[in-house]
Design a protein around this motif. Structure first.
Motif, PDB file in Angstrom:
ATOM      1  N   ARG A 211       2.858   2.671  -1.280  1.00  0.00           N
ATOM      2  CA  ARG A 211       4.325   2.768  -1.008  1.00  0.00           C
ATOM      3  C   ARG A 211       5.153   1.852  -1.957  1.00  0.00           C
ATOM      4  NH1 ARG A 211       6.890  -0.885   2.039  1.00  0.00           N
ATOM      5  NH2 ARG A 211       5.341  -2.156   3.345  1.00  0.00           N
ATOM      6  N   THR A 212       4.581   0.850  -2.286  1.00  0.00           N
ATOM      7  CA  THR A 212       5.194  -0.079  -3.285  1.00  0.00           C
ATOM      8  C   THR A 212       5.130   0.105  -4.691  1.00  0.00           C
ATOM      9  OG1 THR A 212       3.527  -1.900  -3.386  1.00  0.00           O
ATOM     10  CG2 THR A 212       5.252  -2.063  -1.555  1.00  0.00           C
ATOM     11  N   ARG A 214       1.961  -0.037  -6.070  1.00  0.00           N
ATOM     12  CA  ARG A 214       1.005  -0.680  -6.173  1.00  0.00           C
ATOM     13  C   ARG A 214      -0.296   0.312  -6.628  1.00  0.00           C
ATOM     14  NH1 ARG A 214      -2.069  -6.023  -3.583  1.00  0.00           N
ATOM     15  NH2 ARG A 214      -2.883  -6.825  -5.731  1.00  0.00           N
TER      16      ARG A 214
END
Length: 248
Positions: A211-212, A214
């Motif tokens: 979700r970030t 990454r």
């Protein structure tokens, strides 16, 4: 000329099956009838029919007219589902097997896709995926080092790596980018999928991230022709990508 001819006949038969001319359970015309239709030798027709049998579109029993086995089923990529989730959702039995899991330096492309330094360590994975017992896809995936240990701990016959990461490690893929093209089967792909070297494969390359943003994995998935197709339906507000079994 004969080798090109059998490919043309296989393509025409494949289109007829997927277009509904020969529905699931129907029998194809006899080899002699097909040979007459295309003004080809029975040997050439036999090659074409064998191609479709290898793709799982028709039954492979010898000495009998072939029966159509495959029907088209659709899954939308508007949601980020794993191969296993998609396959089971449309009624297939899915199985997978790790053939190798090796830590090594990332290639230039892997480093770029995974947002790591060139030469950084990744886990390189080779897997064979099956639908209803038939080999349909060879998967080559580079996993970022931060999830490598989790993937190494999974069982050899793990149904879905991404589902396992989400369930057991809290690593959830929420973003994906897909690149789709075609290429001929090399020696390893041909052996694993039961094809002739040079047979056409549909390739889907994709990066998955959490979700970030990454990156988790960069994968190169190679499907046997006729086992899966992808389609895009356009509208003014969305362009969902869809995956289907069969030829589109």
């Amino acid at each position: 000329m004969g080798s090109i001819r059998y490919v043309e006949i296989a393509e025409a038969l494949r289109a007829a099956i997927m277009g509904g001319e020969y529905p699931v359970g129907a029998r194809l015309p006899s080899e002699s009838d097909l040979a007459a239709r295309w003004a080809a030798s029975r040997g050439t027709v036999r090659q074409a029919v064998a191609t479709l049998a290898a793709e799982g579109l028709i039954g492979s029993r010898q000495g009998a007219r072939r029966i159509v086995l495959r029907q088209e089923r659709k899954h939308s990529f508007s949601e980020l589902n794993s191969f296993a989730q998609w396959a089971e959702g449309v009624g297939h039995e899915v199985s997978s097997r790790f053939l190798s899991r090796v830590r090594r330096p990332a290639t230039v492309e892997e480093a770029e896709r995974l947002a790591v330094a060139p030469g950084a360590e990744v886990l390189a994975v080779l897997r064979l995926r099956r639908l209803d017992g038939e080999p349909v896809m060879v998967e080559r995936t580079a996993y970022a080092q931060w999830v490598a240990a989790a993937v190494e701990a999974m069982a050899e016959d793990c149904r879905s790596v991404m589902d396992g990461l989400a369930r057991d490690w809290g690593v959830v893929a929420q973003y994906g980018e897909h690149l789709i093209d075609a290429l001929p089967a090399g020696s390893e792909d041909a052996r694993l999928l039961g094809l002739r070297r040079g047979s056409p494969l549909l390739r889907q390359r994709h990066v998955s991230a959490n979700r970030t943003g990454r990156p988790i994995e960069w994968s190169d998935d190679r499907y046997r022709a006729g086992s899966v197709t992808f389609s895009v339906s356009n509208s003014a507000v969305t362009t969902p990508l869809a995956r289907r079994t069969g030829e589109g």
